[in-house]
Design a protein around this motif. Structure first.
Motif, PDB file in Angstrom:
ATOM      1  N   HIS A   6       0.854  -1.186   0.000  1.00 49.76           N
ATOM      2  CA  HIS A   6       0.000   0.000   0.000  1.00 49.76           C
ATOM      3  C   HIS A   6       0.890   1.236   0.000  1.00 49.76           C
ATOM      4  CE1 HIS A   6      -3.760  -2.228   1.070  1.00 49.76           C
ATOM      5  NE2 HIS A   6      -2.854  -3.095   1.491  1.00 49.76           N
ATOM      6  N   TYR A   7       0.559   2.191  -0.854  1.00 54.36           N
ATOM      7  CA  TYR A   7       1.397   3.388  -0.998  1.00 54.36           C
ATOM      8  C   TYR A   7       0.722   4.577  -0.322  1.00 54.36           C
ATOM      9  CZ  TYR A   7       3.777   0.495  -4.399  1.00 54.36           C
ATOM     10  OH  TYR A   7       4.468  -0.529  -4.998  1.00 54.36           O
ATOM     11  N   ARG A   8       1.515   5.323   0.429  1.00 53.78           N
ATOM     12  CA  ARG A   8       1.003   6.474   1.163  1.00 53.78           C
ATOM     13  C   ARG A   8       2.061   7.572   1.215  1.00 53.78           C
ATOM     14  NH1 ARG A   8      -3.468   5.932   4.084  1.00 53.78           N
ATOM     15  NH2 ARG A   8      -2.949   7.660   5.471  1.00 53.78           N
ATOM     16  N   THR A   9       1.686   8.669   1.838  1.00 55.67           N
ATOM     17  CA  THR A   9       2.635   9.730   2.177  1.00 55.67           C
ATOM     18  C   THR A   9       2.840   9.708   3.683  1.00 55.67           C
ATOM     19  OG1 THR A   9       1.871  11.128   0.355  1.00 55.67           O
ATOM     20  CG2 THR A   9       3.066  12.213   2.141  1.00 55.67           C
ATOM     21  N   CYS A  10       4.074   9.721   4.129  1.00 60.48           N
ATOM     22  CA  CYS A  10       4.356   9.833   5.558  1.00 60.48           C
ATOM     23  C   CYS A  10       3.917  11.216   6.023  1.00 60.48           C
ATOM     24  CB  CYS A  10       5.847   9.615   5.834  1.00 60.48           C
ATOM     25  SG  CYS A  10       6.291   9.825   7.571  1.00 60.48           S
ATOM     26  N   HIS A  11       3.156  11.260   7.112  1.00 59.12           N
ATOM     27  CA  HIS A  11       2.583  12.523   7.582  1.00 59.12           C
ATOM     28  C   HIS A  11       3.272  13.043   8.848  1.00 59.12           C
ATOM     29  CE1 HIS A  11       0.436   9.309   9.740  1.00 59.12           C
ATOM     30  NE2 HIS A  11       0.415  10.161  10.753  1.00 59.12           N
ATOM     31  N   LEU A  12       4.458  12.545   9.158  1.00 62.48           N
ATOM     32  CA  LEU A  12       5.086  12.877  10.430  1.00 62.48           C
ATOM     33  C   LEU A  12       5.944  14.137  10.383  1.00 62.48           C
ATOM     34  CD1 LEU A  12       6.037   9.338  11.763  1.00 62.48           C
ATOM     35  CD2 LEU A  12       3.998  10.707  12.228  1.00 62.48           C
ATOM     36  N   CYS A  13       6.295  14.623   9.217  1.00 59.96           N
ATOM     37  CA  CYS A  13       7.007  15.903   9.126  1.00 59.96           C
ATOM     38  C   CYS A  13       6.650  16.548   7.787  1.00 59.96           C
ATOM     39  CB  CYS A  13       8.518  15.728   9.312  1.00 59.96           C
ATOM     40  SG  CYS A  13       9.425  15.118   7.878  1.00 59.96           S
ATOM     41  N   TYR A  43      13.418   7.825  -0.858  1.00 55.11           N
ATOM     42  CA  TYR A  43      14.022   8.240   0.409  1.00 55.11           C
ATOM     43  C   TYR A  43      12.978   8.226   1.524  1.00 55.11           C
ATOM     44  CZ  TYR A  43      15.820  11.234   4.101  1.00 55.11           C
ATOM     45  OH  TYR A  43      16.209  11.726   5.320  1.00 55.11           O
ATOM     46  N   ILE A  44      13.368   7.750   2.698  1.00 54.72           N
ATOM     47  CA  ILE A  44      12.611   7.973   3.932  1.00 54.72           C
ATOM     48  C   ILE A  44      13.609   8.180   5.060  1.00 54.72           C
ATOM     49  CG2 ILE A  44      10.489   6.739   3.347  1.00 54.72           C
ATOM     50  CD1 ILE A  44      11.557   4.367   5.019  1.00 54.72           C
ATOM     51  N   CYS A  45      13.173   8.839   6.105  1.00 54.32           N
ATOM     52  CA  CYS A  45      13.992   8.974   7.305  1.00 54.32           C
ATOM     53  C   CYS A  45      13.478   7.984   8.347  1.00 54.32           C
ATOM     54  CB  CYS A  45      13.959  10.414   7.818  1.00 54.32           C
ATOM     55  SG  CYS A  45      12.491  10.837   8.780  1.00 54.32           S
ATOM     56  N   PRO A  46      14.148   7.834   9.486  1.00 50.96           N
ATOM     57  CA  PRO A  46      13.737   6.826  10.477  1.00 50.96           C
ATOM     58  C   PRO A  46      12.330   7.019  11.021  1.00 50.96           C
ATOM     59  CG  PRO A  46      15.976   7.568  10.919  1.00 50.96           C
ATOM     60  CD  PRO A  46      15.434   8.463   9.848  1.00 50.96           C
ATOM     61  N   LYS A  47      11.801   8.239  10.963  1.00 48.37           N
ATOM     62  CA  LYS A  47      10.466   8.461  11.523  1.00 48.37           C
ATOM     63  C   LYS A  47       9.413   7.637  10.802  1.00 48.37           C
ATOM     64  CE  LYS A  47      10.534  13.020  11.228  1.00 48.37           C
ATOM     65  NZ  LYS A  47      11.966  13.294  10.940  1.00 48.37           N
ATOM     66  N   ALA A  48       9.560   7.476   9.505  1.00 51.68           N
ATOM     67  CA  ALA A  48       8.519   6.791   8.732  1.00 51.68           C
ATOM     68  C   ALA A  48       8.298   5.365   9.216  1.00 51.68           C
ATOM     69  CB  ALA A  48       8.888   6.794   7.250  1.00 51.68           C
ATOM     70  N   THR A  49       9.375   4.678   9.582  1.00 55.50           N
ATOM     71  CA  THR A  49       9.228   3.287  10.026  1.00 55.50           C
ATOM     72  C   THR A  49       8.489   3.194  11.347  1.00 55.50           C
ATOM     73  OG1 THR A  49      11.400   3.340  11.091  1.00 55.50           O
ATOM     74  CG2 THR A  49      11.320   2.581   8.813  1.00 55.50           C
ATOM     75  N   ALA A  50       8.390   4.313  12.079  1.00 58.87           N
ATOM     76  CA  ALA A  50       7.688   4.313  13.364  1.00 58.87           C
ATOM     77  C   ALA A  50       6.184   4.513  13.206  1.00 58.87           C
ATOM     78  CB  ALA A  50       8.258   5.398  14.258  1.00 58.87           C
ATOM     79  N   LEU A  51       5.698   4.704  11.982  1.00 57.75           N
ATOM     80  CA  LEU A  51       4.248   4.810  11.795  1.00 57.75           C
ATOM     81  C   LEU A  51       3.532   3.583  12.338  1.00 57.75           C
ATOM     82  CD1 LEU A  51       4.117   6.337   8.214  1.00 57.75           C
ATOM     83  CD2 LEU A  51       3.169   7.380  10.276  1.00 57.75           C
ATOM     84  N   GLN A  52       4.164   2.438  12.205  1.00 57.61           N
ATOM     85  CA  GLN A  52       3.587   1.210  12.749  1.00 57.61           C
ATOM     86  C   GLN A  52       3.484   1.294  14.273  1.00 57.61           C
ATOM     87  OE1 GLN A  52       5.753  -2.329  11.727  1.00 57.61           O
ATOM     88  NE2 GLN A  52       4.397  -3.699  12.857  1.00 57.61           N
TER      89      GLN A  52
END
Length: 764
Positions: A6-13, A43-52
């Motif tokens: 599933h494709y999304r946009t990371c919303h954390l920053c 590219y992603i930063c470490p924050k994205a993996t914390a969405l889970q």
């Protein structure tokens, strides 16, 4: 939920990185960068993996709770919403409409549903005592945009992918991924800049992560950025380097800037800033003599005593050197949903100083008072005192100055409600907490940050998880409360037409409104052969109606406007749903002067409020350079807001809530490696471990933002185990930039000494 990717946009920053979430049997197996995302390109930063972690967090509230003598008690939704509406209405009825205060945290701008529902919610509250993270963050940029370009969110964005010189002052995009410049993979983009022969220059009180990859770095004393930039302006005029390029035709008052800069020779500001006069001159020369160049400033320059002046001068420098609206310079975006133009059509271009706060007489901006006066308005008796409060996705106890005083203020309210899914340092004071769904349980479109991106893109993501019948989105919570408040304000019953409108709004939700904005925007409906029939009418409207007529504004925004005829067409939610990786709408492109919203369609280079504030800058220059120890904040790539500290994968590893201090200042304070330090000010004191390094300028110390999870009564187990200390417990809420009302978060004076417990241990 289907198995697969599933494709999304990371919303954390603000970076809007595309992510690919692998799901199996309803569980997230991995979160990786989406290589086909047109902006982040994998590219992603470490924050994205914390969405889970944030989605699965056992500490996350999922049902409304209320405070009781025996602790927090769950409620059903209708009971909770009725209670909140009745309490807020009662306070307002007894003490007046401004007896209710409201604070909106920055996660709201990552959430199109909250943005759309927030307007009717605030209207129903009816209070003038509104606050947000804006005055602790980007307010000087918004004020400069309003004064110079005519609209509060019309920001010039560095065209970093095509520039040959990037000058970064008081910003750390390696950690932030950009701010008011959505720029995923900053490191990769700087590698590309250097590969084409370009250069990165960084000016900061700390050798930041960004400074460590720079070609040229200069320390600067906190709070003196306006002196540096004014000396650069002086150099441009003195050495006849001013060249506005094509902006000269639509820019006014250049001579006023020349006169204003006369007293700020580089030699005069050198001692205060810490930069050699020749280095200051060379910075101005490089900016002027590099055809494709951009100067970018951010939090370090915004949130200081001269934040308004410094931000304005950053814009001025770009304009004087011909970098505005030019490829490789600073440019305006053309997003799929143009909130700038939409706001202007509705007469919402922004305003400043229409009224002033009750206690400190600070100016409002866009209807909001500075957050530094929130506690004043709650604790100071008298007509208009705030007696009830609403927070939405915010934690001002940790994010606003003098958090301890805010603790006291919130604890003395008659009633408080928080829309939040954590029991945190602020919401622990609430009488009722209404938890919304988490980010993966709602659809997503970046209404705001698409306007600040270094490339025009559009992407819509449907909800990944079903929220469940017993959950409410934040937009539903706000609309339900607004509906109830409007009924109570009307005596218990609304006219049938109004009641039907509320029910319809709540039923359709924000996505159909989003769809309408997409279809009616510059990249919207494509009528193909019919264009030849419609186009003459559109042209006629544009020609005959006054510049500020709303119908002309709608025609200008329409996809049928001839100005947009070469842009891609056909955007809608349906179209974007078939393009889950997003769609590339092209590089930034020149658009002036048509993008201006000033009455005369000229850039106002020298707004009078800035010229008047130069008296303060002259006073600073006339004083000896300070010998005080000055405090600055800092950002880490794993941390954005305080609520991210409840993810184990984001807080693990080396302790990050430390005091960074230079060897010279450590020796003067009696500190050694392994010590803890007591950092104090007139506001309070905190204790935290010491990190001694040459990466910080002597005379400066740094404490990161967002920590301080050691207060009692919070419900975030991971954050409590990594409590740290809150920088805002030692930052005074009395210090604000008088020009803009922005909190002074950088440059306040502190004292540092070895923590007494360490001293006693060493003696033993």
């Amino acid at each position: 939920m289907e198995n697969g990717t599933h494709y999304r946009t990371c919303h954390l920053c603000e970076a809007m990185c595309g992510i690919a979430i692998e799901v199996q049997d309803g569980h997230i197996q991995s979160i990786k960068g989406d290589v086909d995302d047109p902006l982040s390109q994998g590219y992603i930063c470490p924050k994205a993996t914390a969405l889970q972690d944030l989605h699965e967090d056992p500490d996350r509230l999922r049902k409304p709770v209320r405070r009781t003598a025996d602790g927090w008690q769950e409620m059903d939704w209708d009971e909770a919403l009725d209670l909140v509406a009745e309490k807020l209405h009662r306070v307002r009825k007894e003490h007046g409409r401004n007896s209710v205060g409201a604070y909106l945290g920055n996660p709201n701008v990552h959430n199109h549903g909250a943005l759309i529902a927030g307007m009717p919610f605030l209207k129903a509250l009816g209070t003038q005592n509104r606050f947000s993270a804006t005055s602790n963050d980007q307010l000087p940029h918004m004020l400069a945009s309003l004064e110079m370009f005519g609209h509060q969110i019309l920001f010039p964005i560095p065209d970093i992918d095509r520039t040959d010189l990037f000058i970064c002052i008081g910003a750390n995009p390696m950690a932030s991924n950009g701010s008011l410049m959505s720029v995923p993979d900053f490191r990769g983009r700087i590698k590309s800049l250097k590969a084409r022969g370009g250069k990165l220059v960084v000016i900061d009180p700390r050798r930041t992560e960004t400074a460590k990859i720079a070609d040229e770095f200069h320390f600067i004393r906190p709070g003196t950025d306006a002196l540096l930039m004014m000396a650069m302006v002086h150099t441009l005029f003195e050495e006849k380097l001013v060249d506005l390029g094509h902006a000269e035709k639509w820019t006014k008052d250049v001579d006023l800037i020349r006169l204003a800069s006369l007293g700020f020779r580089p030699e005069a500001v050198s001692d205060h800033t810490g930069l050699a006069a020749e280095d200051i001159r060379n910075l101005a020369r490089q900016l002027a003599n590099t055809r494709k160049a951009a100067l970018y400033s951010r939090m370090g320059t915004s949130t200081q005593a001269f934040g308004g002046l410094a931000t304005w001068l950053a814009y001025v420098l770009n304009i004087l050197t011909g970098k505005l609206d030019t490829t490789g310079g600073v440019m305006f975006t053309q997003p799929a949903i143009d909130m700038v133009a939409l706001g202007a059509v509705g007469g919402q271009k922004g305003h400043f100083g229409r009224r002033f706060s009750r206690v400190k007489k600070l100016p409002e901006f866009g209807g909001e008072f500075p957050s530094s006066t929130m506690a004043d308005e709650m604790l100071t008796p008298g007509e208009g005192q705030i007696r009830a409060f609403v927070t939405v996705a915010g934690n001002p106890v940790l994010s606003s100055p003098n958090g301890s005083r805010l603790d006291e203020a919130f604890s003395n309210l008659d009633f408080m409600v928080s829309v939040d899914y954590f029991l945190n340092e602020t919401t622990r004071h609430a009488d009722v907490i209404l938890p919304p769904t988490a980010g993966l349980e709602r659809s997503h479109y970046d209404l705001i940050f698409s306007m600040f991106a270094v490339r025009n893109t559009a992407k819509y993501s449907p909800a990944l998880y079903d929220a469940g019948e017993d959950s409410r989105h934040d937009w539903q919570i706000m609309l339900e409360l607004a509906h109830r408040l409007e009924k109570l304000n009307a005596g218990g019953r609304l006219p049938l037409r109004m009641e039907a409108g509320w029910r319809a709004f709540k039923q359709i939700g924000p996505d159909p409104i989003l769809d309408l904005m997409l279809r009616s925007g510059p990249y919207g409906a494509d009528i193909g052969p019919a264009r030849g029939l419609v186009q003459p009418a559109i042209d006629l409207v544009m020609d005959i109606l006054p510049q500020n007529h709303p119908v002309r504004g709608l025609a200008k925004l329409s996809p049928l406007n001839r100005h947009w005829q070469d842009l891609p067409k056909g955007l809608s939610i349906k179209a974007l749903s078939q393009l889950p990786n997003g769609v590339d709408l092209g590089a930034l492109r020149p658009c002036m002067p048509g993008r201006l919203f000033t009455p005369d369609q000229k850039v106002n280079l020298a707004p009078r409020r800035y010229l008047a504030d130069l008296d303060r800058l002259h006073e600073l220059l006339a004083q000896p350079a300070t010998m005080d120890l000055l405090l600055i904040g800092r950002r880490h790539v794993r941390s954005n807001n305080s609520w991210m500290h409840n993810s184990q994968r984001l807080v693990k590893g080396k302790e990050r809530c430390t005091l960074i201090i230079s060897p010279k200042d450590a020796a003067r304070s009696g500190l050694q490696a392994g010590d803890s330090a007591e950092v104090s000010s007139a506001t309070g004191k905190i204790v935290l471990p010491v990190e001694i390094t040459d990466d910080i300028m002597p005379g400066v110390v740094s404490v990161p933002h967002g920590w301080g999870h050691d207060r009692t009564g919070i419900g975030q187990s991971v954050a409590e185990a990594h409590a740290g200390a809150s920088i805002n417990d030692i930052i005074s809420d009395e210090q604000v930039d008088p020009l803009a009302g922005t909190s002074v978060l950088n440059g306040q004076s502190v004292n540092v000494k070895v923590w007494r417990a360490d001293r006693q241990r060493k003696r033993a």
